[in-house]
Design a protein around this motif. Structure first.
Motif, mmCIF file in Angstrom:
data_model
loop_
_atom_site.group_PDB
_atom_site.id
_atom_site.type_symbol
_atom_site.label_atom_id
_atom_site.label_comp_id
_atom_site.label_asym_id
_atom_site.label_seq_id
_atom_site.Cartn_x
_atom_site.Cartn_y
_atom_site.Cartn_z
ATOM 1 N N VAL C 29 0.855 -1.197 0.000
ATOM 2 C CA VAL C 29 0.000 0.000 0.000
ATOM 3 C C VAL C 29 0.881 1.235 0.000
ATOM 4 N N LEU C 30 0.387 2.260 -0.631
ATOM 5 C CA LEU C 30 1.112 3.528 -0.675
ATOM 6 C C LEU C 30 0.726 4.317 0.578
ATOM 7 N N GLN C 31 1.614 4.355 1.537
ATOM 8 C CA GLN C 31 1.273 4.958 2.826
ATOM 9 C C GLN C 31 1.565 6.463 2.839
ATOM 10 N N VAL C 32 2.754 6.822 2.394
ATOM 11 C CA VAL C 32 3.149 8.237 2.455
ATOM 12 C C VAL C 32 3.807 8.669 1.142
ATOM 13 N N VAL C 33 3.454 9.854 0.666
ATOM 14 C CA VAL C 33 4.198 10.489 -0.408
ATOM 15 C C VAL C 33 4.908 11.691 0.193
ATOM 16 N N CYS C 34 6.228 11.719 0.040
ATOM 17 C CA CYS C 34 7.033 12.777 0.643
ATOM 18 C C CYS C 34 7.756 13.574 -0.431
ATOM 19 N N ASP C 35 7.631 14.890 -0.352
ATOM 20 C CA ASP C 35 8.346 15.742 -1.314
ATOM 21 C C ASP C 35 8.610 17.090 -0.657
ATOM 22 N N ALA C 36 9.677 17.737 -1.067
ATOM 23 C CA ALA C 36 9.977 19.064 -0.541
ATOM 24 C C ALA C 36 8.813 20.014 -0.827
ATOM 25 N N THR C 55 6.803 16.374 4.101
ATOM 26 C CA THR C 55 7.864 17.128 3.412
ATOM 27 C C THR C 55 9.231 16.809 4.023
ATOM 28 N N ASP C 56 9.266 15.925 4.985
ATOM 29 C CA ASP C 56 10.536 15.603 5.666
ATOM 30 C C ASP C 56 10.914 14.153 5.394
ATOM 31 N N PRO C 57 11.893 13.936 4.517
ATOM 32 C CA PRO C 57 12.204 12.557 4.139
ATOM 33 C C PRO C 57 12.798 11.735 5.284
ATOM 34 N N PHE C 58 13.634 12.374 6.103
ATOM 35 C CA PHE C 58 14.280 11.597 7.173
ATOM 36 C C PHE C 58 13.259 11.136 8.204
ATOM 37 N N GLN C 59 12.336 12.048 8.533
ATOM 38 C CA GLN C 59 11.277 11.675 9.477
ATOM 39 C C GLN C 59 10.390 10.581 8.863
ATOM 40 N N ILE C 66 5.644 2.878 8.390
ATOM 41 C CA ILE C 66 6.351 2.682 7.114
ATOM 42 C C ILE C 66 7.249 1.440 7.222
ATOM 43 N N ASP C 67 7.043 0.510 6.283
ATOM 44 C CA ASP C 67 7.854 -0.723 6.281
ATOM 45 C C ASP C 67 9.022 -0.653 5.297
ATOM 46 N N ALA C 68 8.859 0.162 4.265
ATOM 47 C CA ALA C 68 9.885 0.197 3.220
ATOM 48 C C ALA C 68 9.808 1.527 2.485
ATOM 49 N N VAL C 69 10.921 1.881 1.816
ATOM 50 C CA VAL C 69 11.027 3.216 1.221
ATOM 51 C C VAL C 69 11.437 3.109 -0.244
ATOM 52 N N GLU C 76 21.542 13.623 -5.563
ATOM 53 C CA GLU C 76 22.461 13.862 -4.446
ATOM 54 C C GLU C 76 21.876 13.412 -3.102
ATOM 55 N N THR C 77 20.579 13.154 -3.063
ATOM 56 C CA THR C 77 19.957 12.707 -1.802
ATOM 57 C C THR C 77 19.944 11.181 -1.671
ATOM 58 N N HIS C 78 20.268 10.478 -2.752
ATOM 59 C CA HIS C 78 20.102 9.014 -2.735
ATOM 60 C C HIS C 78 20.926 8.346 -1.632
ATOM 61 N N ALA C 79 22.194 8.709 -1.541
ATOM 62 C CA ALA C 79 23.045 8.044 -0.550
ATOM 63 C C ALA C 79 22.656 8.426 0.882
ATOM 64 N N PRO C 80 22.500 9.727 1.179
ATOM 65 C CA PRO C 80 22.117 10.073 2.560
ATOM 66 C C PRO C 80 20.811 9.409 2.995
ATOM 67 N N LEU C 81 19.818 9.374 2.109
ATOM 68 C CA LEU C 81 18.540 8.773 2.479
ATOM 69 C C LEU C 81 18.674 7.257 2.611
ATOM 70 N N SER C 82 19.488 6.659 1.756
ATOM 71 C CA SER C 82 19.707 5.214 1.882
ATOM 72 C C SER C 82 20.359 4.912 3.228
ATOM 73 N N LEU C 83 21.338 5.725 3.588
ATOM 74 C CA LEU C 83 22.001 5.521 4.882
ATOM 75 C C LEU C 83 21.009 5.659 6.038
ATOM 76 N N ALA C 84 20.111 6.608 5.915
ATOM 77 C CA ALA C 84 19.102 6.804 6.968
ATOM 78 C C ALA C 84 18.202 5.580 7.110
#
Lengths: 337, 337, 337, 337
Positions: C29-36, C55-59, C66-69, C76-84
């Motif tokens: 299921v599509l639980q959250v859509v996050c965008d700036a 609007t807050d990807p880290f949160q 949320i089970d998966a992202v 440029e956000t791919h690595a930081p968000l993957s690490l999170a």
């Protein structure tokens, strides 16, 4: 009055030329078949109804009953025989290459320049192939926009036993060198050569992949794979800024069987380029009759250019480096098209 | 010694034959171009280097400097001119149909039988087309198994202004009647004709769809659509018990542009069947020189069979019923292949 | 219990993922859509029936519901968000590239190694495309023999306005870098880059032609032409010692009109790879549910390898020289397939 | 809330539906698998994770935990089970045919009319196939002009052992009957049936060739050849006054080997129409959820029309005559699209 032709060399290509001249070439008669082997000359002469045979190519060229010569003898004889024909001012259709040596090509050019006209039509028959003709037309009519790249693939079923590693460059690729240069109306400035490693050592003639650059900024790449196993397959694509065009091979039917829809490949080049040979030879007869060199055929200069890039390709293969090309100034004789 | 040919009729087909004879037919010379219009005859003769012109076809046939005749004049003249050539025992390459009337075809057959040999090679050139040749070979070599059905599609861009409803059957379909019968090595026993309704009345030559049955139990169907708008497109598929084979049209390139990959159709039949015409005419010259009738060419009997089924097709169209065919006994002269 | 997915980034790819999750992904299921941009997040969320926006990807990554992202935000956000996501041990489907910087890719690898398992599935969706799947199968089943060369063509209608010269290497070619490496089961050892000159200066994103060499002696070449004008066209051919296999694009119909037979190209990548995206995302959901990483999907190591060769390609473009590649030792975590 | 589906019949088609529902159908769960064989039902249920099994279809339809039914049991049960579902007002996705008997189809129509709405979506899945969708779109957007003819080919590798001569008409052709009628937006007025003679008597299911006429003056022809040997091959071409459009089968690769370029055929219909089944079932779930019948799916009326023409076809085959069709008046319920 029919053009009386002598064919020098009665191997595969000579036999094919003899058949074309005798069966499919109006306005020409096969007068002499000449080969070092008298038996071979006789066989072809009888099959094709030639008037005479010979084992001496130089004498054949000078004969009074010969108007024009087709040279299909071994590569190293092409330049000397062409020079002999030029000396007696007889037109020549010379199988490629003009010579494996660029210096020797220059000698032929010098002889033509000295006589003030062209005698040698070079057997880069692909320029006459209907597919390449349509490709050229698409560039000329503007529908492709400016040409950027040309991709070439040249595959044979199996390399002959005597093939060495560099013969993919010196013996197979010259067709692509010539037809791509013709298509792009440009000269090569550099060549890089790549070779897959680890290919079955029992096979002769390893594949090569070449990238060429032209003085108009275009890229040409060529895969030569003489052990492709599956069939004789020549492909080409010309990429322009507005679109692209690809060669279709002549394939007359599509079959359905054994859970497949399939189209056949020929096992060698002759069915693929049969029409090109016929049209090339027709253009040669027209040249002999009218004195007007075909506007699309290759000449000695084109032969020199193809050999020059082949020599550079061999060096690039040996050194692993991009090799720059330095073409000599083009005599005005060859600027007349 | 070259075969001296007279071409009778200087319309589209006559002009094409003249060009083939003069440019692509070794062993033949274009001696006379004959047409009711002297101007038209002269134009073609000059374009193709014919020695002479004429406006009298019967006199032309009898001329001493003529060895063979190509008949490309209007349909109704085909049988009378063929008979005139048979009378003086000169070989004829006659454009299809032999006659629109089966009785008139029988008269030609009778004349040949009386002379004890065949003179007329009929211009069903498709039998020489490389695609149909490969199709025939696939049947002969057993890879298709027993033939069951043959599907044919015959489309033109636009029907000529003088086309009537039934001309799709009498003028277009005879090519399919002949080549399918040749392919299946069978005779037709019945024909059914269907016609879409409601087609734009402003157009001449409505499409027809035919289903034919053969004495070997096969089905042949033919779509003739002379207002297909999009291009000249001839297709065929032969279905056997083990697989099937389809004709490929000669298409030399594939282009990419405007969000499409595309291959071009010709606007008429000539580019599609150029090679078939060349090979047909070459076989005719060989017939004239050697006296041996081509093993694949159509003859008067084949012309009779095509006309017979066309006549039945017209009746089927008129009545809306399946019409049975009754072929007369085949003279032994035509069994010799 | 359905997998609850958050999509981060609501641009073109994010919107596409949202549609796939909501319409074509059983068990998710599509639980959250996050965008700036809250507005953009809301639009997608409403279109696809997402439960919430952010609007807050880290949160978002840390949310208990949320089970998966799925990460589809700027590169440029791919690595930081993957690490999170790795930090909270949640599986990630990350759009390519993992990072434009190989060092940053190594950081993600280090994090996974520290956690002792893989979390990041990388969005090199072509591995799931049915055409590439069949190509891989043909190599595996032995019918192609040993792989020698792989040819790739990657063409777009028009480069985006912000494209620079090297982005053909860093943004387009990584798909080919990854899928060719996957196909050949080999690592790259060198890259050479060629570029046509004289291309219209008004256009962004000039074409490049690359030749790569692998540690198994194979050659890979890639044309990237983002201004191909005529359509979105991805081609590939794998050449083996016994034969070759080529990708067919999904083309549902062939049309006849305007003197052409034509097949349409899409104007961008989505129709071409729609099935690949669906199957990739299905594999991701399966990974989330079972903990078993797809045997064909790309992981962080693959992402690192693709970025490494892109970096080398940029250097090769800049210097005009062949650049050798030095891949770090592969952690055992990534050897488990 | 997911739609809870019962599948009745656990044969080939039932198993396929179970797999689609469990793996590829968001918003649906496989609640019950029902089959006369408990073992067969259990196998499928376990493979696909169904909650329960049953051997009683009528009871299954009435269960409170069932929202919708997919009928994939033998043909003769389709109408009775559909009626049972209508009686309890549950939506049905019924495999074709609705019934082999037009009278029985009318009973289903009567039941729906009595309830004032449609419940039965019929499994003529081809309407959802992307190729047929594009064909329909080309007609709708005007690029083909007015439709004139539709050609259909339906070939299987081998007819099942229980096939009789007329089953090509009653069991195979209904797909073409329905999709051609849908494509042309017309009703059939007549059918003629032809059959090749002399086909191997050891084989079941001889080929038939049908010509149908519509009330809009169009022709539809259909070859059904269930012993085509070479592969599963469905073709279609829609011919309009401005051009034509042909179906392409999904073929993911083109291979080169053994002197051939080849593309594979599947051995049965499932790979060919996998996407059509998925989209059809998705449309069915949407119908169950929203109450809106798909605008492209077949309904009971369409099932009746297909059976009516099949019955006429059987008579045409038996009598060798064209048989006219008399369709009853269409209830307003079915005019609502």
């Amino acid at each position: 009055m029919s053009v009386r032709i002598a064919i020098i060399g009665a191997g595969i290509m000579g036999a094919d030329h003899a058949r074309i001249v005798s069966e499919d070439l109006p306005g020409a008669v096969l007068q002499v078949v000449c080969d070092a082997s008298e038996a071979r000359a006789r066989t072809i002469a009888e099959d094709c109804g030639a008037a005479d045979i010979s084992t001496d190519p130089f004498q054949t060229i000078r004969r009074g009953d010969i108007d024009a010569v087709i040279i299909a003898s071994p590569d190293e004889t092409h330049a000397p025989l062409s020079l002999a024909a030029i000396a007696v001012e007889k037109p020549v259709l010379c199988e490629k290459p003009l010579s494996q040596n660029a210096g020797e090509c220059r000698a032929v050019i010098d002889a033509e320049v000295a006589h003030g006209r062209r005698f040698v039509q070079l057997g880069f028959m692909r320029r006459f192939d209907p597919s390449y003709r349509e490709m050229k037309a698409a560039l000329t009519d503007g529908s492709l926009g400016r040409a950027i790249m040309m991709h070439n693939t040249h595959r044979n079923v199996e390399a002959p036993a005597n093939f060495t590693g560099q013969m993919a460059i010196t013996n197979s690729a010259p067709h692509e060198f010539d037809v791509s240069r013709f298509m792009l109306d440009a000269d090569y400035t550099a060549i890089s050569v790549f070779q897959p490693a680890g290919v079955d050592a029992a096979k002769t003639g390893a594949p090569v992949f070449m990238v060429l650059e032209t003085d108009r900024g275009q890229l040409v790449n060529i895969e030569v794979n003489n052990n492709a196993a599956y069939g004789y397959d020549v492909r080409g694509e010309l990429v322009g800024e507005k679109g692209s065009i690809q060669l279709n091979a002549p394939v007359h039917t599509r079959s359905n069987g054994h859970l497949m829809a399939y189209e056949r490949y020929p096992s060698d080049w002759r069915p693929r380029f049969a029409e090109a040979y016929r049209l090339q030879n027709k253009a040669f007869v027209n040249f002999v009759r009218t004195g007007r060199f075909s506007t699309i055929a290759s000449d000695s200069w084109d032969g020199y250019c193809a050999t020059l890039v082949a020599e550079a390709g061999v060096e690039a293969l040996r050194t692993g480096r991009r090799v720059n090309l330095d073409t000599m100034a083009k005599p005005s004789l060859y600027k007349t098209r």
